[in-house]
Design an enzyme around this catalytic site. Structure first.
Site, mmCIF file in Angstrom:
data_model
loop_
_atom_site.group_PDB
_atom_site.id
_atom_site.type_symbol
_atom_site.label_atom_id
_atom_site.label_comp_id
_atom_site.label_asym_id
_atom_site.label_seq_id
_atom_site.Cartn_x
_atom_site.Cartn_y
_atom_site.Cartn_z
ATOM 1 N N HIS B 121 1.425 -0.998 0.001
ATOM 2 C CA HIS B 121 -0.075 0.437 -0.044
ATOM 3 C C HIS B 121 0.790 1.162 -0.057
ATOM 4 C CE1 HIS B 121 -2.742 2.846 1.676
ATOM 5 N NE2 HIS B 121 -3.337 1.757 1.914
ATOM 6 N N ASP B 198 2.813 -4.483 8.218
ATOM 7 C CA ASP B 198 2.083 -3.595 7.561
ATOM 8 C C ASP B 198 0.288 -4.782 7.979
ATOM 9 O OD1 ASP B 198 -0.184 -2.484 6.884
ATOM 10 O OD2 ASP B 198 0.610 -1.820 5.110
ATOM 11 N N GLN B 201 -4.512 -4.981 7.000
ATOM 12 C CA GLN B 201 -5.535 -5.571 6.876
ATOM 13 C C GLN B 201 -5.978 -6.979 7.285
ATOM 14 O OE1 GLN B 201 -7.724 -4.600 4.497
ATOM 15 N NE2 GLN B 201 -6.998 -2.925 4.155
ATOM 16 N N LYS B 224 -10.366 0.112 10.025
ATOM 17 C CA LYS B 224 -10.912 -1.160 9.756
ATOM 18 C C LYS B 224 -10.865 -2.533 11.015
ATOM 19 C CE LYS B 224 -7.491 -0.407 6.414
ATOM 20 N NZ LYS B 224 -8.421 0.659 4.808
ATOM 21 N N CYS B 364 -5.000 2.599 -3.468
ATOM 22 C CA CYS B 364 -3.630 3.309 -2.582
ATOM 23 C C CYS B 364 -2.654 1.905 -2.944
ATOM 24 C CB CYS B 364 -3.660 2.990 -1.808
ATOM 25 S SG CYS B 364 -4.942 4.618 -1.144
#
Lengths: 142, 409
Positions: B121, B198, B201, B224, B364
């Site tokens: 991302h 990261d 998600q 999220k 993104c």
């Protein structure tokens, strides 16, 4: 599905310009090249214009995007070709008001472009419609 | 778990959009919030809104307890060793920027390497681009396999002894692939590089254990994972965080302030300059309670099931291309696709007319779009409140989209 509603957006003339874009490509002898992106969605346009004696004597666009952005580009090039720079900028002003659903001066004839009026009902798509016009304004104001 | 029961806990889902019942398939952009989270935030503002870590009054103590209580919930949620390792931030982007500026600023030198992948991302690309430019370091990309997965051979070939930082997403927001970050961390450590994950998600969808992953930093966002926007987390190993300098200076993060010199609070507060996002932390705590009550294992299983169902149904639509691995076991509940001759914006507009919310654009992830050789795509993403019925509606919407566009031409 409310296709009726969609039909106000995807008018026949818009789809015609999308499928058979006018003035698509690059001017070999263009005097200016403007690149513009829509950073939120990835649409991009390259506009080449030739300005002679204060007129847009020729214009072409190349790019990649949705039906609204590409048809708007096609119609825009058709509309400004051969027009004075000032007239082209005035059309851009009128177009900007129309696309936002605001009152606009109907003395300036936008022709086919009025088919894009339905975009004002789809706020998420207004930026698609204005991309090519912003590129044109940027070029002519320089 | 019964998604039909879970749906009822999310007030926003009970509405019509364009005259049709809302089908929300954009949770990878942001998830919806259950009443429990909304109420926790409301209760904070109605009942005990006050600044934290200051003052002696009762509301101040209540607010501080709730804020620090949320930190403990986060610690347990990702199995960190101590709350000193849990820093509240504005979101994943701020967390990653903090690592790049503070750790990267102090430890990356000219000629050093930073390793990321093609599927990252933008928030896990640009902080490293900026750092590399500033330091004269080299930014390297791990290539992708044909199906969009990362192979460990490529990881081994990319990471060298000059690598100082490796930063990889655990789950892709576009391809839905689950990356082997634990194995990548091991390779990074063999070369004495730090591993950043990261987790934007992954935390919403699967059980994360930062000690098992043995990552050095882990970043994620509240919004999220059924929590509010504006709150996120940076986890870091204590021994690294202790040596790092804050990147924001001001109130809240100081120990002693003199005219020309000041000292910082201990961990984690030295990284939390200014009045923190108290209501956000309270909301995130409530979100964690909510997810844990249902069980991350159950959520993960439900999403795999939905992904498998969607892959099967969507593959049957002629002219539809799905990006990423075909094996549903390899992916989370994210399906990115295109329909022949219909631009993704147009797909999204037609679906929206049917009350179906999907994402269209570059998500993104412009380098990944380049790798896929597309300018943009449409994406449907699923969460715990989505059902097979939602997918049926999506598929019938896609068929109608195709018909609509073949008719208008």
């Amino acid at each position: 599905m409310s296709f009726d509603n969609l039909d106000t957006l995807y008018r026949q003339v818009i789809m015609d310009h999308y499928k058979k874009p006018r003035n698509k490509g690059m001017l070999e002898d263009g005097s200016m090249t403007i690149d513009m992106n829509n950073p939120t969605c990835g649409d991009r346009i390259r506009l080449t214009m030739k300005i002679e004696d204060g007129k847009v004597s020729d214009v072409k666009f190349d790019g990649d995007g949705c039906s609204i952005s590409m048809s708007s580009a096609s119609m825009m090039t058709q509309a400004i070709k051969g027009k004075d720079v000032d007239t082209a900028l005035a059309m851009s002003q009128t177009f900007s008001l129309m696309i936002q659903g605001k009152e606009y001066d109907d003395e300036i004839d936008l022709g086919d472009i009025e088919a894009l009026q339905g975009v004002s009902k789809f706020p998420a798509r207004i930026k698609c419609a204005t991309l090519a016009w912003k590129a044109m304004e940027k070029g002519l104001k320089e | 778990m019964n998604p039909y029961e879970i749906r009822k806990l999310f007030p926003i889902l009970d509405q019509e959009v364009n005259g049709q019942p809302l089908v929300y398939l954009d949770s990878a952009a942001t998830s919806q919030k259950p009443a429990a989270v909304i109420e926790a935030i409301e209760q904070y503002y109605r009942g005990y809104n006050s600044n934290v870590h200051r003052g002696v009054h009762t509301l101040g103590t209540k607010a501080t307890d709730a804020y620090e209580g949320a930190r403990e919930k986060v610690r347990k949620f990702i199995n960190a060793s101590s709350t000193e390792e849990i820093i509240f931030t504005r979101g994943t982007t701020t967390s990653l920027n903090t690592v790049a500026r503070s750790y990267g600023g102090a430890n990356v030198k000219e000629g050093d390497e930073i390793v990321i992948s093609y599927m990252e991302h933008h928030s896990n690309i640009i902080p490293w681009q900026q750092l590399a430019k500033e330091k004269g370091a080299v930014l390297k990309y791990i290539p992708l396999q044909k199906d969009g997965t990362i192979s460990l051979d490529d990881v081994r070939a990319t990471i060298t002894d000059a690598t100082k930082i490796v930063s990889i997403m655990q789950v892709s927001n576009v391809l839905g692939v689950i990356n082997p970050v634990k194995e990548i961390a091991k390779i990074a450590h063999e070369h004495h590089a730090v591993m950043v994950v990261d987790g934007a998600q992954s935390t919403p969808h699967l059980k994360v254990d930062v000690r098992d992953l043995d990552c050095d930093f882990f970043a994620f966002s509240g919004h999220k994972m059924v929590g509010p926007t504006g709150i996120g987390v940076l986890y870091g190993k204590k021994e690294l965080l202790e040596k790092m300098e804050p990147i924001e200076f001001g109130g809240e993060m100081i120990d002693f302030v003199g005219l020309y010199e000041s000292t910082w609070k201990e961990l984690p507060w030295k990284f939390e300059g200014g009045t923190p996002i108290i209501a956000g932390a309270v909301g995130l705590g409530a979100a964690i309670d909510f997810l844990e009550e249902i069980g991350l294992d159950n959520i993960e299983r439900h999403e795999h099931k939905l992904a498998a169902y969607a892959m099967e149904k969507m593959s049957a639509v002629e002219g539809l291309t799905i990006y990423g691995p075909k094996d549903a076991e390899k992916r989370a509940g994210v399906i990115t696709f295109n329909i022949n001759d219909v631009h993704p914006h147009d797909v999204a507009t037609v679906l929206d007319a049917d009350g179906i919310a999907v994402r269209a654009g570059h998500h993104c992830a412009q380098p990944l779009m380049k790798w896929l050789d597309v300018s943009s795509t449409a994406r449907a993403s699923f969460y715990l409140y989505n059902t097979e019925e939602d997918i049926d509606k999506l598929v019938s919407g896609l068929v109608k989209t195709k018909e609509y566009f073949s008719n208008v031409f």
